[in-house]
Design a protein around this motif. Structure first.
Motif, PDB file in Angstrom:
ATOM      1  N   HIS A  67      27.371  15.817  27.925  1.00  0.00           N
ATOM      2  CA  HIS A  67      28.743  16.169  27.529  1.00  0.00           C
ATOM      3  C   HIS A  67      28.882  17.690  27.543  1.00  0.00           C
ATOM      4  N   ILE A  68      29.950  18.192  28.135  1.00  0.00           N
ATOM      5  CA  ILE A  68      30.214  19.629  28.202  1.00  0.00           C
ATOM      6  C   ILE A  68      31.676  19.872  27.833  1.00  0.00           C
ATOM      7  N   SER A  73      44.460  25.949  29.291  1.00  0.00           N
ATOM      8  CA  SER A  73      44.566  25.897  27.833  1.00  0.00           C
ATOM      9  C   SER A  73      44.699  24.463  27.342  1.00  0.00           C
ATOM     10  N   THR A  74      45.366  23.603  28.127  1.00  0.00           N
ATOM     11  CA  THR A  74      45.464  22.190  27.760  1.00  0.00           C
ATOM     12  C   THR A  74      44.100  21.515  27.844  1.00  0.00           C
ATOM     13  N   GLN A  75      43.334  21.831  28.881  1.00  0.00           N
ATOM     14  CA  GLN A  75      41.983  21.284  29.014  1.00  0.00           C
ATOM     15  C   GLN A  75      41.109  21.707  27.845  1.00  0.00           C
ATOM     16  N   LEU A  76      41.235  22.965  27.431  1.00  0.00           N
ATOM     17  CA  LEU A  76      40.453  23.457  26.308  1.00  0.00           C
ATOM     18  C   LEU A  76      40.849  22.747  25.019  1.00  0.00           C
ATOM     19  N   ALA A  77      42.141  22.551  24.812  1.00  0.00           N
ATOM     20  CA  ALA A  77      42.616  21.872  23.611  1.00  0.00           C
ATOM     21  C   ALA A  77      42.155  20.417  23.564  1.00  0.00           C
ATOM     22  N   LEU A  78      41.989  19.803  24.742  1.00  0.00           N
ATOM     23  CA  LEU A  78      41.565  18.400  24.822  1.00  0.00           C
ATOM     24  C   LEU A  78      40.046  18.256  24.953  1.00  0.00           C
ATOM     25  N   SER A  79      39.316  19.366  24.808  1.00  0.00           N
ATOM     26  CA  SER A  79      37.846  19.365  24.905  1.00  0.00           C
ATOM     27  C   SER A  79      37.357  18.852  26.255  1.00  0.00           C
ATOM     28  N   ALA A  80      38.074  19.160  27.304  1.00  0.00           N
ATOM     29  CA  ALA A  80      37.655  18.772  28.650  1.00  0.00           C
ATOM     30  C   ALA A  80      36.626  19.769  29.178  1.00  0.00           C
ATOM     31  N   VAL A  81      35.968  19.406  30.295  1.00  0.00           N
ATOM     32  CA  VAL A  81      35.008  20.313  30.919  1.00  0.00           C
ATOM     33  C   VAL A  81      35.769  21.533  31.439  1.00  0.00           C
ATOM     34  N   PRO A  82      35.391  22.754  31.035  1.00  0.00           N
ATOM     35  CA  PRO A  82      36.088  23.959  31.502  1.00  0.00           C
ATOM     36  C   PRO A  82      36.073  24.059  33.021  1.00  0.00           C
ATOM     37  N   ARG A  83      37.099  24.669  33.593  1.00  0.00           N
ATOM     38  CA  ARG A  83      37.265  24.730  35.033  1.00  0.00           C
ATOM     39  C   ARG A  83      36.112  25.463  35.721  1.00  0.00           C
ATOM     40  N   HIS A  84      35.552  26.472  35.063  1.00  0.00           N
ATOM     41  CA  HIS A  84      34.510  27.283  35.698  1.00  0.00           C
ATOM     42  C   HIS A  84      33.129  26.628  35.634  1.00  0.00           C
ATOM     43  N   ILE A  85      33.010  25.486  34.974  1.00  0.00           N
ATOM     44  CA  ILE A  85      31.724  24.809  34.833  1.00  0.00           C
ATOM     45  C   ILE A  85      31.530  23.799  35.964  1.00  0.00           C
ATOM     46  N   ASP A  86      30.371  23.874  36.634  1.00  0.00           N
ATOM     47  CA  ASP A  86      30.030  22.937  37.705  1.00  0.00           C
ATOM     48  C   ASP A  86      29.192  21.810  37.103  1.00  0.00           C
ATOM     49  N   LEU A  87      29.864  20.744  36.709  1.00  0.00           N
ATOM     50  CA  LEU A  87      29.197  19.634  36.033  1.00  0.00           C
ATOM     51  C   LEU A  87      28.130  18.992  36.917  1.00  0.00           C
TER      52      LEU A  87
END
Length: 217
Positions: free
Chosen positions: A153-154, A119-133
């Motif tokens: 950017h993702i 939820s912190t990553q989402l709030a900070l607009s970080a790459v979601p955990r399930h995404i393989d950049l």
């Protein structure tokens, strides 16, 4: 924000339970085992059923997962209370009450840490955990006609949707709408990116991201 608030609430509540349990360890009070067992048993049924209803949706939605963990935590507390009540009735070991509370706190904290991180990553607009950049980067570079990519950017735009923007360097020019539609569809189906914005460049000038320029200064 709801998932983040729920995670923080669970941690604060766990801290309060742990503090009370530590104080009770020093001088364990007598506990009415039968009464707390009856009340806790009702809690197990209600919270357990509620958590079961959220199980399926909790795998793909962070908000539902936070609600699921909240209900599951309440069910675990009730289960611990029933177990402790049975033991205390037959053994008079009242110190079991705070010990069980501390064990429950440990289980809740372990389950909540992952929720808090996501939820912190989402709030900070970080790459979601399930995404393989790295996989997405490699896929885009291997697309027909693409000689290079930049400004990839993702970020998560909700608890269930992910957005992507990228510049594709294609010397032959715009490949047509069909190519773009197929690329967007692949990003959605294969990499769980629901909203893609693609910018086509021919590479005749040196395009640079202003965010990178600002970062360097």
């Amino acid at each position: 924000m709801a998932a983040l608030a729920n995670a923080m609430f669970l941690l604060v509540a766990s801290g309060a339970i742990a503090w009370e349990a530590i104080q009770r360890l020093a001088n364990p009070p007598a506990v009415a085992g039968l009464t707390i067992m009856e009340v806790a048993a009702i809690g197990i049924v209600i919270n357990g059923l509620s958590a079961w209803l959220f199980v399926k949706g909790s795998k793909g939605d962070l908000n539902i997962r936070s609600a699921y963990l909240h209900m599951l935590a309440d069910a675990l507390v009730s289960l611990g209370v029933v177990s402790g009540g049975i033991l205390m009735i037959y053994t008079q070991w009242f110190w079991l009450d705070p010990v069980i509370s501390l064990l429950i706190v440990l289980v809740i904290v372990i389950g909540t840490c992952g929720l808090l991180r996501e939820s912190t990553q989402l709030a900070l607009s970080a790459v979601p955990r399930h995404i393989d950049l790295a996989a997405i980067d490699s896929f885009l570079r291997q697309c027909p006609g693409v000689s290079d990519i930049h400004d990839l950017h993702i970020w998560g735009i909700s608890t269930t949707e992910t957005a992507l923007t990228v510049h594709l360097v294609m010397p032959a020019g715009h490949p047509g709408d069909k190519f773009m539609d197929e690329l967007v569809l692949t990003l959605n189906q294969r990499y769980s990116v629901q909203h893609s914005t693609l910018q086509i460049e021919q590479g005749t000038t040196n395009h640079s991201c202003t965010l990178i320029s600002v970062g360097r200064h």
